[in-house]
Design a protein around this motif. Structure first.
Motif, mmCIF file in Angstrom:
data_model
loop_
_atom_site.group_PDB
_atom_site.id
_atom_site.type_symbol
_atom_site.label_atom_id
_atom_site.label_comp_id
_atom_site.label_asym_id
_atom_site.label_seq_id
_atom_site.Cartn_x
_atom_site.Cartn_y
_atom_site.Cartn_z
ATOM 1 N N TRP A 50 21.259 -5.510 -0.302
ATOM 2 C CA TRP A 50 19.996 -6.237 -0.122
ATOM 3 C C TRP A 50 19.874 -6.798 1.291
ATOM 4 O O TRP A 50 18.818 -6.696 1.920
ATOM 5 N N LEU A 51 20.949 -7.374 1.795
ATOM 6 C CA LEU A 51 20.917 -8.013 3.102
ATOM 7 C C LEU A 51 20.711 -7.014 4.237
ATOM 8 O O LEU A 51 20.279 -7.390 5.324
ATOM 9 N N LYS A 52 21.018 -5.745 3.975
ATOM 10 C CA LYS A 52 20.817 -4.712 4.988
ATOM 11 C C LYS A 52 19.393 -4.166 4.986
ATOM 12 O O LYS A 52 19.003 -3.452 5.912
ATOM 13 N N LYS A 53 18.625 -4.474 3.960
ATOM 14 C CA LYS A 53 17.245 -3.979 3.884
ATOM 15 C C LYS A 53 16.349 -4.793 4.811
ATOM 16 O O LYS A 53 16.525 -6.007 4.969
ATOM 17 N N GLU A 57 13.785 3.935 -1.223
ATOM 18 C CA GLU A 57 14.628 2.745 -1.075
ATOM 19 C C GLU A 57 14.451 1.800 -2.255
ATOM 20 O O GLU A 57 15.428 1.272 -2.796
ATOM 21 N N VAL A 58 13.220 1.581 -2.654
ATOM 22 C CA VAL A 58 12.913 0.673 -3.765
ATOM 23 C C VAL A 58 13.487 1.206 -5.070
ATOM 24 O O VAL A 58 14.193 0.493 -5.805
ATOM 25 N N ASP A 59 13.196 2.446 -5.389
ATOM 26 C CA ASP A 59 13.632 3.028 -6.662
ATOM 27 C C ASP A 59 15.154 3.102 -6.750
ATOM 28 O O ASP A 59 15.740 2.823 -7.810
ATOM 29 N N THR A 60 15.803 3.477 -5.652
ATOM 30 C CA THR A 60 17.267 3.583 -5.660
ATOM 31 C C THR A 60 17.923 2.234 -5.897
ATOM 32 O O THR A 60 18.848 2.103 -6.710
ATOM 33 N N PHE A 61 17.445 1.203 -5.213
ATOM 34 C CA PHE A 61 18.024 -0.137 -5.360
ATOM 35 C C PHE A 61 17.871 -0.644 -6.787
ATOM 36 O O PHE A 61 18.834 -1.135 -7.389
ATOM 37 N N ILE A 62 16.673 -0.521 -7.328
ATOM 38 C CA ILE A 62 16.429 -1.027 -8.683
ATOM 39 C C ILE A 62 17.233 -0.257 -9.720
ATOM 40 O O ILE A 62 17.853 -0.853 -10.616
ATOM 41 N N ASN A 70 0.784 -1.240 0.000
ATOM 42 C CA ASN A 70 0.000 0.000 0.000
ATOM 43 C C ASN A 70 0.815 1.289 0.000
ATOM 44 O O ASN A 70 0.238 2.381 -0.037
ATOM 45 N N TYR A 71 2.151 1.196 0.045
ATOM 46 C CA TYR A 71 2.932 2.440 0.165
ATOM 47 C C TYR A 71 2.699 3.368 -1.010
ATOM 48 O O TYR A 71 2.654 4.593 -0.857
ATOM 49 N N GLU A 93 10.379 -6.877 0.326
ATOM 50 C CA GLU A 93 9.099 -7.258 -0.289
ATOM 51 C C GLU A 93 8.646 -6.214 -1.299
ATOM 52 O O GLU A 93 8.126 -6.555 -2.371
ATOM 53 N N ALA A 94 8.846 -4.946 -0.970
ATOM 54 C CA ALA A 94 8.444 -3.864 -1.879
ATOM 55 C C ALA A 94 9.264 -3.893 -3.163
ATOM 56 O O ALA A 94 8.736 -3.653 -4.262
ATOM 57 N N ILE A 95 10.556 -4.191 -3.045
ATOM 58 C CA ILE A 95 11.417 -4.308 -4.230
ATOM 59 C C ILE A 95 10.941 -5.446 -5.117
ATOM 60 O O ILE A 95 10.803 -5.287 -6.334
#
Length: 231
Positions: A144-147, A109-114, A62-63, A153-155
């Motif tokens: 990834w392991l630090k998330k 966080e999601v956008d930066t990682f991808i 839902n974010y 899940e969002a990624i």
């Protein structure tokens, strides 16, 4: 319910008192109360509620809805916002401004990682592991392991298929298979790659020809990349 049980005479008396006191009569107050309740419930259902986890908190589902809901939130009156806040707290949620702040953090966080690790030069998401992207996928593992689980899940929900862990496992398998070949057929006991064919190594090199023929194009490309880097 109690109001509907009153007689017409009693209702008229209340209406009269409301008018003399320069107030709205109860029917009008009731109508406005229903309207506010409907606004609150519609907003929470459309922009906050996670139907799967049944919570009014920020989740991987839902974010993005919460972020979208800020435009509607900004159009509400102070009273309507207060009503939403009260209902969120009652349902073990958080205030909408705080939910919005947390949702923005998840999106960043999601956008930066991808964008840093899982897009090709055309800006398209990796859909399979190959010799051109496996290094980028592997390099993302420590991050990834630090998330936390919510961000992970969002990624994965943003990626859809394959998930990051599927890409990671594929990259590890690809690299491991090439390393095994290199160590077995084109590397000496000192773990040095062969630069030329000699009387001491040509038989070892030939032993790998059957496996080489069964390898994928990606495996071969990675092995050749190692050899060319040696040059």
């Amino acid at each position: 319910t109690l109001w509907h049980n009153f007689s017409f005479q009693y209702k008229d008396m209340i209406h009269g008192l409301a008018i003399t006191q320069n107030c709205k009569d109860y029917d009008l107050l009731l109508k406005e109360a229903y309207k506010m309740k409907e606004k609150v419930e519609c907003f929470l259902k459309q922009f906050v509620y996670d139907e799967i986890q049944e919570v009014y908190l920020v989740t991987s589902r839902n974010y993005d809805k919460i972020i979208e809901g800020v435009y509607t939130w900004n159009e509400f009156s102070a009273e309507e916002r207060t009503a939403i806040h009260t209902m969120l707290i009652y349902r073990q949620g958080e205030s909408f401004p705080l939910l919005y702040e947390r949702a923005l953090h998840v999106k960043k966080e999601v956008d930066t990682f991808i964008h840093q690790y899982l897009l090709d030069i055309k800006g398209e998401q990796f859909i399979k592991v190959d010799c051109d992207n496996y290094k980028a996928i592997l390099s993302a593992e420590p991050i990834w392991l630090k998330k936390n689980s919510l961000i992970q899940e969002a990624i994965d929900r943003k990626l859809k298929q394959p998930t990051y862990e599927q890409l990671l496992n594929g990259s590890k398998m690809l690299l491991e298979s090439t390393k095994q070949f290199i160590q077995a057929y084109i590397m000496d006991e000192e773990h040095e790659l062969y630069e030329t064919v000699t009387n001491a190594n040509y038989h070892q090199i030939l032993q790998g020809r059957t496996i080489w023929k069964r390898m994928t194009a990606n495996q071969r490309d990675i092995i050749n990349q190692f050899l060319l880097m040696k040059e």
